[in-house]
Write a protein that holds these residues in place. Structure first.
Motif, mmCIF file in Angstrom:
data_model
loop_
_atom_site.group_PDB
_atom_site.id
_atom_site.type_symbol
_atom_site.label_atom_id
_atom_site.label_comp_id
_atom_site.label_asym_id
_atom_site.label_seq_id
_atom_site.Cartn_x
_atom_site.Cartn_y
_atom_site.Cartn_z
ATOM 1 N N HIS A 51 -0.240 14.253 -5.870
ATOM 2 C CA HIS A 51 -1.414 13.546 -6.388
ATOM 3 C C HIS A 51 -2.201 14.438 -7.346
ATOM 4 C CE1 HIS A 51 -1.347 11.133 -2.332
ATOM 5 N NE2 HIS A 51 -0.267 10.935 -3.072
ATOM 6 N N ASN A 56 0.840 -1.196 0.000
ATOM 7 C CA ASN A 56 0.000 0.000 0.000
ATOM 8 C C ASN A 56 0.884 1.259 0.000
ATOM 9 O OD1 ASN A 56 -2.324 1.491 0.078
ATOM 10 N ND2 ASN A 56 -2.780 1.116 2.232
ATOM 11 N N THR A 57 0.818 2.086 -1.074
ATOM 12 C CA THR A 57 -0.001 1.911 -2.260
ATOM 13 C C THR A 57 0.557 0.773 -3.107
ATOM 14 O OG1 THR A 57 1.290 3.479 -3.594
ATOM 15 C CG2 THR A 57 -0.494 4.388 -2.278
ATOM 16 N N HIS A 58 -0.269 0.304 -4.065
ATOM 17 C CA HIS A 58 0.165 -0.817 -4.885
ATOM 18 C C HIS A 58 0.743 -0.288 -6.190
ATOM 19 C CE1 HIS A 58 0.175 -4.661 -6.968
ATOM 20 N NE2 HIS A 58 0.103 -5.206 -5.764
ATOM 21 N N ALA A 102 -0.806 6.786 0.572
ATOM 22 C CA ALA A 102 -2.123 6.188 0.791
ATOM 23 C C ALA A 102 -2.861 6.911 1.905
ATOM 24 C CB ALA A 102 -1.973 4.706 1.129
ATOM 25 N N GLU A 120 -5.011 7.638 -8.279
ATOM 26 C CA GLU A 120 -5.357 8.000 -6.908
ATOM 27 C C GLU A 120 -4.224 8.693 -6.176
ATOM 28 O OE1 GLU A 120 -8.430 4.238 -6.212
ATOM 29 O OE2 GLU A 120 -6.552 4.336 -5.108
ATOM 30 N N THR A 121 -2.990 8.427 -6.599
ATOM 31 C CA THR A 121 -1.849 9.031 -5.899
ATOM 32 C C THR A 121 -0.902 9.650 -6.920
ATOM 33 O OG1 THR A 121 -0.755 6.845 -5.775
ATOM 34 C CG2 THR A 121 -2.083 7.529 -3.882
ATOM 35 N N GLY A 136 -0.367 2.781 -8.356
ATOM 36 C CA GLY A 136 -0.387 3.587 -7.144
ATOM 37 C C GLY A 136 -1.744 3.623 -6.470
ATOM 38 N N ARG A 137 -2.533 2.563 -6.656
ATOM 39 C CA ARG A 137 -3.861 2.508 -6.035
ATOM 40 C C ARG A 137 -3.733 2.315 -4.529
ATOM 41 N NH1 ARG A 137 -7.788 1.134 -9.982
ATOM 42 N NH2 ARG A 137 -9.351 1.523 -8.354
ATOM 43 N N CYS A 138 -4.692 2.857 -3.792
ATOM 44 C CA CYS A 138 -4.688 2.804 -2.332
ATOM 45 C C CYS A 138 -5.463 1.582 -1.842
ATOM 46 C CB CYS A 138 -5.319 4.051 -1.737
ATOM 47 S SG CYS A 138 -4.472 5.575 -2.176
#
Length: 357
Positions: free
Chosen positions: A263, A144-146, A183, A287-288, A151-153
């Motif tokens: 972001h 996290n983030t992936h 995140a 998201e990021t 970069g998804r939370c």
């Protein structure tokens, strides 16, 4: 001749700020291997409190941080860890948990948002009554983030549910939190609450936080005692490491507040790319600070040509494992004008740019 460089390869390319250099130069140091470097001890105590864990251990890299965490939790060779097939530990860390630690990986497919299906995680846990045949499951890892999912939370609710699975089966939970502060900022959840379910966390200091070197491992006091022993075994124990910790302390104090701006700039870039015919980007999934996009085959522009063209204009990006994908990563040393410059250069490659769509 290119005079302007816009480095979008990764948030690891940030340069130390003057405040970091000054803090490093004036740091009070001693021998951290002997446990007597005051600046290192101060930094470790401060970040442990911030992340909500009892203790911390500074290490040279995120790869070493994850390796140590997995090995502490899986002390018996032949243990097994459940983790995502696209996670950093599985893909980019040289198979260290198996080659060095004798730990077997049992991968579960990562969903596009970086999660793993909860029922698949539970199904991957070995039956403890059949140890004659199978490795012993001891650990679950999340990221996290992936990164490989753009970069998804990973949400608080999901993390807590994985933590419940781990506790129900007497397993440990490790979070590769290389970008956990990204995140936290994006989700609006305090970082200590976001990792509350985890038995250990690794945090990279030299990505979005912008420190020159280092990561930190966080967990219980007994966990960190074992981690420091493994750090020594792996050659990661350093002497006057307070010089690096002083810079990392500045990064933590100064740059967490800048992550939201990173972001925002990533969104600007993604939305600009989405208006270029010949490119494919899902701006809603940004998201990021990471943006993935694809060059459509119909554009007749190869990844190599794309990257070389941008490089000629002083823009550095990174091709990913497919033949048509590009990754860009924002950080606090990239300005909004850098984003608009990048988009204007890409426009030169794609004259079908649709302004205002």
């Amino acid at each position: 001749m290119v005079t302007k460089i816009v480095d979008l390869r990764s948030d690891t390319v940030t340069k130390p700020t003057e405040a970091m250099r000054a803090a490093a130069a004036s740091a009070i140091v001693d021998d951290d291997v002997l446990g007597s470097d005051p600046t290192a001890s101060l930094f470790e105590a401060e970040i442990a409190a911030l992340v909500g864990k009892e203790a911390a251990c500074f290490v040279p890299s995120g790869t070493m941080a994850n390796l140590i965490c997995v090995l502490v939790h899986c002390e018996v060779r032949g243990s097994e860890v459940i983790l995502g097939d696209k996670c950093h530990i599985n893909v980019y860390e040289n198979g260290g948990i198996s080659t060095i630690g004798g730990v077997h990986s049992r991968t579960v497919p990562n969903n596009p948002d970086g999660t793993m299906d909860l029922d698949l995680i539970e199904a991957a846990i070995r039956d403890p009554h059949e140890e004659l045949y199978y490795p012993t499951t001891r650990l679950i890892c999340l990221e996290n983030t992936h990164a490989n999912s753009g970069g998804r939370c990973i949400s608080l609710e999901y993390t807590d549910k994985v933590g419940e699975i781990a506790k129900r089966h007497a397993l440990k939970l490790h979070i590769d939190g290389a970008r956990i502060f990204n995140a936290s900022v994006a989700l609006g959840v305090p970082v200590d609450r976001l990792v509350q379910a985890a038995d250990s966390v690794s945090v990279c200091l030299s990505k979005g936080l912008g420190a020159p070197v280092g990561s930190v491992i966080l967990g219980s006091k007994s966990f960190i005692v074992k981690a420091k022993r493994l750090r020594k075994t792996l050659g990661g124990a350093m002497r006057q490491v307070g010089i690096l910790c002083a810079a990392a302390r500045v990064a933590l104090n100064d740059n967490v507040s800048k992550l939201a701006e990173d972001h925002r700039k990533a969104k600007i870039l993604a939305e600009g790319l989405s208006r270029i015919k010949g490119l494919k980007v899902n701006s809603a999934s940004v998201e990021t600070n990471i943006v993935f996009f694809e060059i459509l085959e119909s554009s007749n522009i190869s990844v190599e040509k794309f990257c070389n063209f941008l490089k000629e204009h002083g823009i550095l990006v990174m091709a990913v494992d497919t033949c048509s994908s590009i990754r860009v990563v924002l950080h606090h040393q990239i300005s909004e004008s850098d984003i608009h410059y990048t988009l204007s250069c890409i426009q030169l490659l794609f004259p079908q740019y649709l302004v205002g769509n």
